[in-house]
Structure formats: C-alpha cells, structure tokens
Motif scaffolding. Sequence first.
Motif, PDB file in Angstrom:
ATOM      1  N   ALA A   1       3.509  -3.395   4.200  1.00 29.51           N
ATOM      2  CA  ALA A   1       3.122  -3.492   5.609  1.00 29.51           C
ATOM      3  C   ALA A   1       2.991  -4.974   5.944  1.00 29.51           C
ATOM      4  CB  ALA A   1       1.811  -2.757   5.858  1.00 29.51           C
TER       5      ALA A   1
ATOM      6  N   LYS B   1       0.262   2.491   9.089  1.00 23.89           N
ATOM      7  CA  LYS B   1       0.066   3.727   8.331  1.00 23.89           C
ATOM      8  C   LYS B   1       0.106   4.941   9.253  1.00 23.89           C
ATOM      9  CE  LYS B   1      -2.687   3.847   4.779  1.00 23.89           C
ATOM     10  NZ  LYS B   1      -3.886   3.747   3.894  1.00 23.89           N
ATOM     11  N   GLU B   2      -0.442   4.791  10.435  1.00 23.60           N
ATOM     12  CA  GLU B   2      -0.411   5.886  11.407  1.00 23.60           C
ATOM     13  C   GLU B   2       1.028   6.209  11.820  1.00 23.60           C
ATOM     14  OE1 GLU B   2      -3.252   6.805  15.052  1.00 23.60           O
ATOM     15  OE2 GLU B   2      -1.754   5.294  15.611  1.00 23.60           O
TER      16      GLU B   2
ATOM     17  N   ARG C   1      -3.561  -0.403   9.746  1.00 23.96           N
ATOM     18  CA  ARG C   1      -3.908   0.968  10.148  1.00 23.96           C
ATOM     19  C   ARG C   1      -2.848   1.545  11.079  1.00 23.96           C
ATOM     20  NH1 ARG C   1      -5.288   4.140  13.833  1.00 23.96           N
ATOM     21  NH2 ARG C   1      -5.124   2.528  15.431  1.00 23.96           N
TER      22      ARG C   1
ATOM     23  N   GLN D   1       0.838  -1.193   0.000  1.00 22.12           N
ATOM     24  CA  GLN D   1       0.000   0.000   0.000  1.00 22.12           C
ATOM     25  C   GLN D   1       0.874   1.245   0.000  1.00 22.12           C
ATOM     26  OE1 GLN D   1      -2.830   0.376   3.156  1.00 22.12           O
ATOM     27  NE2 GLN D   1      -3.985  -1.463   2.611  1.00 22.12           N
ATOM     28  N   ASP D   2       0.265   2.378  -0.360  1.00 13.44           N
ATOM     29  CA  ASP D   2       0.881   3.679  -0.119  1.00 13.44           C
ATOM     30  C   ASP D   2       0.758   3.946   1.385  1.00 13.44           C
ATOM     31  OD1 ASP D   2       1.635   6.305   0.142  1.00 13.44           O
ATOM     32  OD2 ASP D   2       0.301   7.066  -1.409  1.00 13.44           O
ATOM     33  N   LEU D   3       1.887   3.977   2.072  1.00 12.63           N
ATOM     34  CA  LEU D   3       1.886   4.135   3.529  1.00 12.63           C
ATOM     35  C   LEU D   3       2.162   5.572   3.960  1.00 12.63           C
ATOM     36  CD1 LEU D   3       3.885   0.904   4.498  1.00 12.63           C
ATOM     37  CD2 LEU D   3       1.403   1.227   4.469  1.00 12.63           C
TER      38      LEU D   3
ATOM     39  N   CYS E   1       3.765   5.562  10.096  1.00 15.41           N
ATOM     40  CA  CYS E   1       4.475   6.115   8.940  1.00 15.41           C
ATOM     41  C   CYS E   1       4.076   7.567   8.690  1.00 15.41           C
ATOM     42  CB  CYS E   1       4.197   5.276   7.692  1.00 15.41           C
ATOM     43  SG  CYS E   1       4.916   3.618   7.752  1.00 15.41           S
TER      44      CYS E   1
END
Length: 305
Positions: free
Chosen positions: A42, A260-261, A257, A30-32, A263
């Motif tokens: 991820a 991503k948070e 999630r 994914q785009d992180l 990153c």
Amino acid sequence: MAKKKNTTIKIEDLLTHTESLFRHVHMVSQDLGLVPKKEHTAAAIAYTDIRPRVDQFLRELKGTVTSWVYSKATSKKLLEDKLNETNDMGNAAEFLTRLAHSKFRKGHPQGQFGELLLFNFLQHLFQAVPILRKMPVTTSPGHERFGADALHYKNEGSSHKIILGESKCYESKYKFKTAFEKSLVSIIDSFNNLDNELHQFVCDEFIEEPLLTIAKNYKDNKLANVQYELTSIIIYNETSELGHLKNETQIHNEIVRIIKEKCGGIEDKTYKIASANVLDRINYIIFPVWKLDELLNKFDSSLGI
C-alpha cells in the motif's frame, strides 16, 4: 543438455538511484485482503504533517526519467560524447536530460507516469534491474510495442528471478475495481505472451550488455532455477476526505485503511481469470492519488522539451 548454473551478475552495479524518490512515498507491506493472501504494498505520496509532498515527489520522479530511458552505460557514453564536444558539463547534462525527455509523448501522461513509477518500484522493492527498457522499444519505428510495461531481473543465490510488471493508471473517479480487473487481465496476458514478445529483442540493441547472456540463456532454456514474479501497480483517483485529520500519522494510517477497504471490495470471481499457481506469483502495489488529473498535468508539463 545441462542448463547453465553459474551465470551471475552484480545487480547492485546496475540498479539506479531510487532512495530520493521514496523519501516522498509512504509505503507499507500488509495483507490487503487480495488474492494471493500475502503481504502486498500500500503506497501513496507522503505527507509532512498535514501537507502532501506532491511537488517534491514529482521532482524526484522526473529525476529518474533518464535512468528509465537509458542504461547506465548508454547514459555515460552519451554524456561523455557531448562533454568531449562541448567541454561543458552543464551543457552535456542538459543535453542528456533533453534527449531522454524527447522520448515522451506530450499529452499522454497517464501510461508513461505509471510505467515510470513501476520502474522505480521494481528496483526499490525487489532490487531488480530492467532486462528490457520499454521506452526505446516503443519509440523505435522498426519494432512493435513490447506488451509488458516492465521486465526486470534479479539473481538470488542460484535462482534467477524474472519479474514482469504491469501498470494501470485511472483518472476517472470511482474506478478502482475497473482498474484492478484490467490490471489483472493485463499481467496474465503479458505472462502468457512473454516468450513470444521477448524473442524479437534478444539479439537487438535494446537489452543491456551485462544482461544479454541472461536473456539469451533464458530464451534458449539454458538458464537453471528460473522463478517468475508478477507485479501489478494500480494507480487510481481517490476522493475520500482527509482534511479532518490532524497530522501525518493519522493521514498515513487513513490512506492505508482506504486502500484496504477498496481491496476488500474485489469479488472472488475477478480472480477466476488465472490458475492458483499463477495468481500466487502476483504482487500488488496499490497507489491512490488525490486529484490525479492535476498530478498528471503537472507531470506532463514538467517534461517540456
């Protein structure tokens, strides 16, 4: 002088088995929110319903140790020599396993765990084989430690991909930013020093025979269409609660999630260490572990000689 264009290798013959390990890893691309802006990876130890597959993950990771330390050709020769001596396949297999495990330094699981996991990711994600096996270099008294944690190769048509890898593994809580920043510094330093460090090993026994021509041609700048890829795996201790979640889908989604948070908290100034064209080549693998200290202790104790 024209560069050589037709040096090809059957990569699939040199790749080692990774599928069993990655059945116990949840992984998405994914785009992180990182630089460069593209899909990164991820990943985390997978769940079955509400149970993490920690023991199975460690068992399969341990099963890749021999392939990390020795090439297929070396493993085959060591096994055959012992089998000829003992006429006992079980004894020969146990001998090879003990020999590979003896390369590990007991009590120092952090770096070795990360490097072993990186070795597997580079093969599984990129289908890229190691040019240089770091563990025999590191344990050889006649050589300095090779700077990069992994150096792999893949040919795609007429292109030759050199994949440089770095691993950062942090046990401390709340240290994701620190681990990320240090991993970025490390991968850029390794990229800048690649030619100086690789030079001393090209004519030695550490490079697998089928890749020796590739390595020599690269060193002499005779290899056409070289493309660099840089890969950094950041393994860190995560503390977010997952106990309120009801099944593996919820848990796996929450893990992504959380990644991503984390990153999203990396500041723009962190990336000023390198030029845009170098940053564009970086691929990140973000790998949180819950109770990382316990996992590393289990990994270390499982490699007892």
